[in-house]
Design an enzyme around this catalytic site. Structure first.
Site, mmCIF file in Angstrom:
data_model
loop_
_atom_site.group_PDB
_atom_site.id
_atom_site.type_symbol
_atom_site.label_atom_id
_atom_site.label_comp_id
_atom_site.label_asym_id
_atom_site.label_seq_id
_atom_site.Cartn_x
_atom_site.Cartn_y
_atom_site.Cartn_z
ATOM 1 N N GLU A 195 -2.553 5.574 13.273
ATOM 2 C CA GLU A 195 -2.167 6.763 12.508
ATOM 3 C C GLU A 195 -2.457 8.041 13.305
ATOM 4 O O GLU A 195 -1.629 8.953 13.357
ATOM 5 C CB GLU A 195 -2.908 6.786 11.160
ATOM 6 C CG GLU A 195 -2.491 7.953 10.284
ATOM 7 C CD GLU A 195 -2.948 7.822 8.836
ATOM 8 O OE1 GLU A 195 -3.855 7.007 8.563
ATOM 9 O OE2 GLU A 195 -2.403 8.550 7.985
ATOM 10 N N HIS A 211 -3.265 7.995 5.554
ATOM 11 C CA HIS A 211 -3.376 6.656 4.962
ATOM 12 C C HIS A 211 -4.819 6.195 5.162
ATOM 13 O O HIS A 211 -5.415 5.642 4.248
ATOM 14 C CB HIS A 211 -2.359 5.700 5.586
ATOM 15 C CG HIS A 211 -2.264 4.413 4.847
ATOM 16 N ND1 HIS A 211 -1.995 4.352 3.501
ATOM 17 C CD2 HIS A 211 -2.441 3.123 5.236
ATOM 18 C CE1 HIS A 211 -2.006 3.087 3.105
ATOM 19 N NE2 HIS A 211 -2.277 2.324 4.132
ATOM 20 N N LYS A 245 -9.784 7.832 0.787
ATOM 21 C CA LYS A 245 -10.159 6.430 0.512
ATOM 22 C C LYS A 245 -11.651 6.223 0.729
ATOM 23 O O LYS A 245 -12.248 5.300 0.177
ATOM 24 C CB LYS A 245 -9.362 5.471 1.403
ATOM 25 C CG LYS A 245 -7.908 5.316 0.988
ATOM 26 C CD LYS A 245 -7.205 4.251 1.814
ATOM 27 C CE LYS A 245 -5.755 4.052 1.384
ATOM 28 N NZ LYS A 245 -4.853 5.127 1.849
ATOM 29 N N CYS A 255 0.804 -1.225 0.000
ATOM 30 C CA CYS A 255 0.000 0.000 0.000
ATOM 31 C C CYS A 255 0.835 1.273 0.000
ATOM 32 O O CYS A 255 0.291 2.369 -0.072
ATOM 33 C CB CYS A 255 -0.931 -0.013 1.201
ATOM 34 S SG CYS A 255 -1.837 -1.561 1.300
ATOM 35 N N PHE A 308 1.362 -2.810 4.545
ATOM 36 C CA PHE A 308 1.558 -4.129 5.127
ATOM 37 C C PHE A 308 3.040 -4.462 4.984
ATOM 38 O O PHE A 308 3.679 -4.114 3.992
ATOM 39 C CB PHE A 308 0.748 -5.181 4.354
ATOM 40 C CG PHE A 308 -0.656 -5.354 4.849
ATOM 41 C CD1 PHE A 308 -1.164 -4.616 5.904
ATOM 42 C CD2 PHE A 308 -1.488 -6.288 4.248
ATOM 43 C CE1 PHE A 308 -2.472 -4.798 6.356
ATOM 44 C CE2 PHE A 308 -2.797 -6.480 4.690
ATOM 45 C CZ PHE A 308 -3.280 -5.739 5.739
ATOM 46 N N HIS A 314 -9.460 1.965 -1.529
ATOM 47 C CA HIS A 314 -8.031 1.788 -1.328
ATOM 48 C C HIS A 314 -7.437 1.200 -2.613
ATOM 49 O O HIS A 314 -7.689 0.057 -2.948
ATOM 50 C CB HIS A 314 -7.808 0.845 -0.144
ATOM 51 C CG HIS A 314 -6.387 0.790 0.334
ATOM 52 N ND1 HIS A 314 -5.308 1.096 -0.475
ATOM 53 C CD2 HIS A 314 -5.864 0.464 1.550
ATOM 54 C CE1 HIS A 314 -4.192 0.955 0.222
ATOM 55 N NE2 HIS A 314 -4.499 0.578 1.448
#
Lengths: 402, 85
Positions: free
Chosen positions: A305, A294, A326, A162, A390, A331
């Protein structure tokens, strides 16, 4: 060190087939997430996504190109055309020899893998099309951009799940800043909205069945999107000399690794990436007016976050705005940072902060100004764009109004 | 093997323990199973019993499936098996 500016932007995603369409949707807080259309949908538990609608590759590309372009390459080329067209650059001579393409993608030609596995495993055929490999390879999109636009400098693909696009753009930025390249085409794309791509995400059990609601107490997980965001990064002096329109300046970046868990994010890793980007850009935390989060809409990301932002910015965290687009486009996995950079450009150029839509109820663990549901007019001069992948690989970009 | 014994065997394997070390009162945390291990256990149980478990890893506590301890997990699976029958 050279200054680096953005002189072209292009995209195709669930919110629009161009930058003006996409920014228009972000301004209106429109949702591009809806029911998926694909074969065997009834076998999927997750049936929503930020799918690009009204897109017909036939007609845009010829027969030979169609045989070679996976959907992620098609998206890339469409966005690259818009970006390079806007920049007005023509890559010839020394400019062509030194300029390259660095793109991000997590999965590359996922639907090509999917279609051809089906052919050999389900349909029992023993032969596949001769171009399966050049079509599915992760660098296919970067290579086709280089061929289409005569970009003969450093070109490659970065794959960090990502954070792929942010890592790619950081790399392109670094190449120009160091004087290695006068211009770079950069960004990323992803096309994972096929049966196998959605099925794989389903397995993790972090996907929402109804909507992406980042930072909202009622969040129910992430929603996949697809598309591409492509930019022309250019040496400031080079752009100025030719009288190019400058969208904004890229002033710094940082990358960090959590070195802790393959899926769970770390506050320290995220915080180190953000504070690293501030240090690299030589700016104070209180200069940042907006962060494109994010913001995946998972409990793990959103809480981590927000805690990292609070750590890095201290009292200023309560004064800055942070939103997750998003919620509108889904995403885009490896392409997500690139499409989200558009929201940063809109904030700097147009003074409009894209909202976090679908926001229903405050989460005490995400107690920041997340620009809920409606876009906001605001004058900001410095913004950050976060990407936390990830594998614990983080990349944050810092941009400034010019 | 009973449903309970089969569930305990799966959880024990995930926790790298002997089934005798897993009691009905054990929580997954007691057994050292983290969120990723939990998702893997749920998958293994679904495969073993050919059922679908309503479980969202985002908000485990608000899922319909109670994972408070081994007893509630076994009970949940017995319920799903009864529905299936």
């Amino acid at each position: 060190m050279r200054r680096v500016v953005i002189t072209g932007a292009g995209t195709i995603n669930a919110l629009g087939h161009s930058v003006p369409e996409t920014l228009g949707a972000m301004r209106e807080g429109r949702c591009g997430i809806g029911p998926l259309e694909m074969r065997d949908l009834e076998r999927l538990a997750i049936q929503i996504g930020g799918q690009i609608k009204g897109f017909e590759a036939e007609g845009l590309f010829n027969r030979q190109q169609m045989a070679l372009y996976d959907r992620f390459t098609q998206f890339t080329l469409i966005a690259a055309k818009e970006a390079i067209g806007q920049s007005g650059l023509e890559f010839i001579g020394e400019l062509a020899a030194k300029s390259g393409v660095v793109l991000g993608t997590a999965g590359g030609g996922v639907s090509t893998w999917d279609d051809n596995y089906r052919t050999v495993y389900e349909d029992g055929k023993n032969r596949v099309h001769p171009f399966v490999v050049p079509k599915l390879m992760n660098n296919a999109a970067a290579s086709h951009v280089s061929m289409e636009y005569n970009l003969k400098g450093p070109s490659f693909t970065v794959s960090t799940a990502c954070a792929s696009s942010n890592h790619a753009m950081a790399q392109a930025f670094q190449m120009i800043r160091s004087g290695m390249a006068p211009a770079m085409v950069t960004g990323g794309s992803e096309s994972m909205l096929c049966f196998g791509g959605v099925k794989a995400w389903e397995g993790l059990r972090v996907m929402s069945k109804d909507a992406c609601r980042p930072f909202s107490l009622t969040r129910s997980g992430m929603v996949q999107g697809e598309g591409a965001g492509i930019f022309v990064f250019e040496d400031y002096e080079h752009a100025k000399k030719r009288g190019a329109e400058i969208l904004c300046e890229v002033i710094g970046y940082a990358m960090s690794s959590d070195a802790s868990d393959i899926v769970m994010p770390s506050k320290q890793g995220a915080a180190r990436a953000m504070s690293g980007a501030l240090a690299d850009a030589r700016i104070n935390a209180d200069e940042v007016g907006y962060i494109n989060a994010h913001g995946t809409g998972t409990a793990a990301n959103d809480k981590t976050e927000c805690a990292a932002v609070a750590d890095v910015f201290g009292p200023h965290a309560d004064r800055l705005m942070i939103s997750s687009t998003k919620s509108m486009h889904g995403h885009l996995i490896g392409g997500t940072g690139a499409v989200e950079l558009l929201a940063c450009i809109m904030a700097l150029r147009d003074g409009v902060i894209a909202p976090t839509i679908g926001y229903e109820e405050p989460d005490p663990e995400c107690a920041l100004d997340v620009v809920p549901n409606e876009a906001r007019d605001a004058d900001v001069s410095v913004v950050l764009s976060n990407a936390f992948a990830f594998g614990g690989l983080n990349a944050v970009l810092a941009l400034r109004k010019v | 093997m009973s449903i309970q014994d089969r569930v305990i065997a799966i959880i024990a394997e995930q926790a790298v323990l002997e089934p005798s070390d897993v009691t009905l009162d054990s929580t997954l945390e007691d057994l050292g199973i983290d969120s990723l291990g939990l998702v893997e256990s749920i998958f293994a149980i679904e495969e073993e019993f050919d059922i679908s478990i309503p479980f969202n890893a985002n908000e485990p506590e608000s899922s319909d499936f109670d994972i408070s301890n081994v007893r509630t997990i076994v009970k949940g699976i017995e319920g799903l098996m009864a529905e299936k029958a």
